[in-house]
Design a protein around this motif. Structure first.
Motif, short mmCIF file in Angstrom:
data_model
loop_
_atom_site.label_atom_id
_atom_site.label_comp_id
_atom_site.label_asym_id
_atom_site.label_seq_id
_atom_site.Cartn_x
_atom_site.Cartn_y
_atom_site.Cartn_z
N ARG A 70 5.61 -24.83 -4.08
CA ARG A 70 6.01 -26.07 -3.40
C ARG A 70 5.04 -27.20 -3.70
NH1 ARG A 70 5.04 -29.54 0.19
NH2 ARG A 70 2.99 -28.62 0.56
N GLU A 71 3.74 -26.90 -3.71
CA GLU A 71 2.74 -27.93 -3.99
C GLU A 71 2.94 -28.53 -5.38
OE1 GLU A 71 -1.03 -26.09 -3.51
OE2 GLU A 71 -0.87 -25.89 -1.32
N ILE A 101 12.66 -20.60 -2.24
CA ILE A 101 12.12 -21.02 -0.94
C ILE A 101 11.42 -22.36 -1.08
CG2 ILE A 101 10.39 -20.48 0.83
CD1 ILE A 101 11.01 -17.50 0.27
N ALA A 102 10.62 -22.50 -2.15
CA ALA A 102 9.91 -23.76 -2.40
C ALA A 102 10.90 -24.91 -2.62
CB ALA A 102 9.00 -23.61 -3.61
N ASP A 108 14.17 -30.32 1.89
CA ASP A 108 14.13 -30.73 3.30
C ASP A 108 13.24 -31.95 3.48
OD1 ASP A 108 15.80 -28.71 4.13
OD2 ASP A 108 14.19 -27.36 4.75
N ASP A 109 12.12 -31.98 2.76
CA ASP A 109 11.15 -33.07 2.90
C ASP A 109 11.48 -34.28 2.02
OD1 ASP A 109 9.74 -31.52 4.69
OD2 ASP A 109 8.36 -30.73 3.17
N LYS A 114 15.37 -33.63 -7.09
CA LYS A 114 16.29 -32.82 -7.89
C LYS A 114 15.50 -31.64 -8.46
CE LYS A 114 19.40 -36.61 -9.07
NZ LYS A 114 20.05 -37.38 -10.16
N VAL A 115 15.85 -30.44 -7.99
CA VAL A 115 15.13 -29.23 -8.39
C VAL A 115 16.15 -28.14 -8.70
CG1 VAL A 115 13.41 -27.50 -7.72
CG2 VAL A 115 13.22 -29.85 -6.84
N GLU A 116 15.96 -27.46 -9.82
CA GLU A 116 16.80 -26.32 -10.19
C GLU A 116 15.91 -25.11 -10.48
OE1 GLU A 116 19.97 -26.16 -10.01
OE2 GLU A 116 20.51 -28.28 -9.82
N VAL A 117 16.42 -23.90 -10.19
CA VAL A 117 15.65 -22.67 -10.39
C VAL A 117 16.48 -21.69 -11.22
CG1 VAL A 117 14.43 -20.77 -9.28
CG2 VAL A 117 14.52 -23.01 -8.16
#
Length: 280
Positions: A70-71, A101-102, A108-109, A114-117
């Motif tokens: 997450r960081e 989870i990250a 949420d924050d 835009k994030v993909e895993v």
């Protein structure tokens, strides 16, 4: 065009030169010997130190910390990046789930993030080659959704075959069944392992002796006709060079790199193990 940050874990076996030159973020995985010290991030071992400890204690490995991921994602988002995470097989590690989870925490924050895993369903440089392809596609202007779609729909373009000097460590680490280990030991056989469609380790063929194992691997490489090959070894550079020479002689492909196998995989596969990754 949006800037793209690619994040992966140490199981991708990418070299430090490639990581630095291409601005890749790498999250650690962790391991612990009998001394109870957790290694992998703030505290690290050299290659000689790791294998010296390995002689007397089998390391317990731990996946990526969601907060650590997450960081790294948060820092990238704040700097205007979209982020794509390419992680070690979810069937063998919590890395992929930690990245999910990250991603959820970041969204949420930062609702605009835009994030993909991607679950590589593999490890070593098969995962690393996915990172390289993602980087290539990002430079061509594809967005992270398109990159994810391409990688996930072309999984057959990435392969990793590996073998071990002894099945004992794989059995003790829970990667293969005890029955398979006993049969292999009694018959002095060397299985050729790969990853199945779910990302689990599977036996794709069993040979008697290293020469026949390399012959099997060379045949598969010739049939696959890859762009590039990487040999990852667990503290045996002489063996790695022997494998490289064999592959060149038997396939005619000479674009081959040799790298050190990451400690978490080496801790499960054992000293003297090796992986051969390739892609097209």
């Amino acid at each position: 065009m949006r800037k793209i940050k690619i994040l992966t874990d140490i199981n991708s076996d990418l070299t430090s030169d490639y990581i630095n030159e291409n601005n890749i973020d790498v999250v650690p995985m962790y391991y612990r010997f009998d001394d109870k010290t957790t290694y992998g991030d703030e505290i690290k071992l050299t290659i000689p130190e790791f294998y010296e400890k390995f002689k007397t204690s089998l390391p317990k490995t731990m996946g990526c910390n969601p907060e650590k991921i997450r960081e790294k994602i948060e820092k990238a988002v704040k700097n205007g990046y979209d982020v794509i995470c390419i992680m070690f097989s979810s069937a063998l590690s919590v890395s992929y789930n930690s990245a999910l989870i990250a991603k959820e925490m970041i969204e949420d924050d930062y609702p605009e993030a835009k994030v993909e895993v991607i679950d590589s369903k593999m490890g070593s440089m098969a995962e690393g080659y996915m990172v390289k392809e993602a980087k290539r596609l990002s430079l061509e202007g594809l967005d992270i959704k398109s990159i994810k779609h391409y990688i996930e729909n072309n999984m057959n373009n990435f392969k990793c075959l590996f073998s071990v000097s002894s099945l004992e460590t794989l059995v003790r680490s829970g990667r293969i069944s005890q029955a398979m280990g006993v049969v292999g030991a009694l018959a002095s056989l060397r299985p050729v392992f790969s990853f199945d469609k779910e990302g689990k380790i599977c036996n794709t063929g069993t040979k008697r002796g290293l020469g026949k194992v390399l012959g099997e691997i060379a045949d598969r490489i010739t049939e696959f006709n890859p762009k590039e090959i990487t040999i990852a070894h667990a503290n045996d550079k002489i063996l790695a060079q022997k494998i490289k020479d064999y592959i060149i002689d038997h396939t005619g492909i000479d674009k081959i790199k040799i790298v050190d196998l990451n400690f978490c995989t080496a801790g499960s596969a054992g000293e003297g193990s090796f992986g051969i990754s390739f892609y097209r």
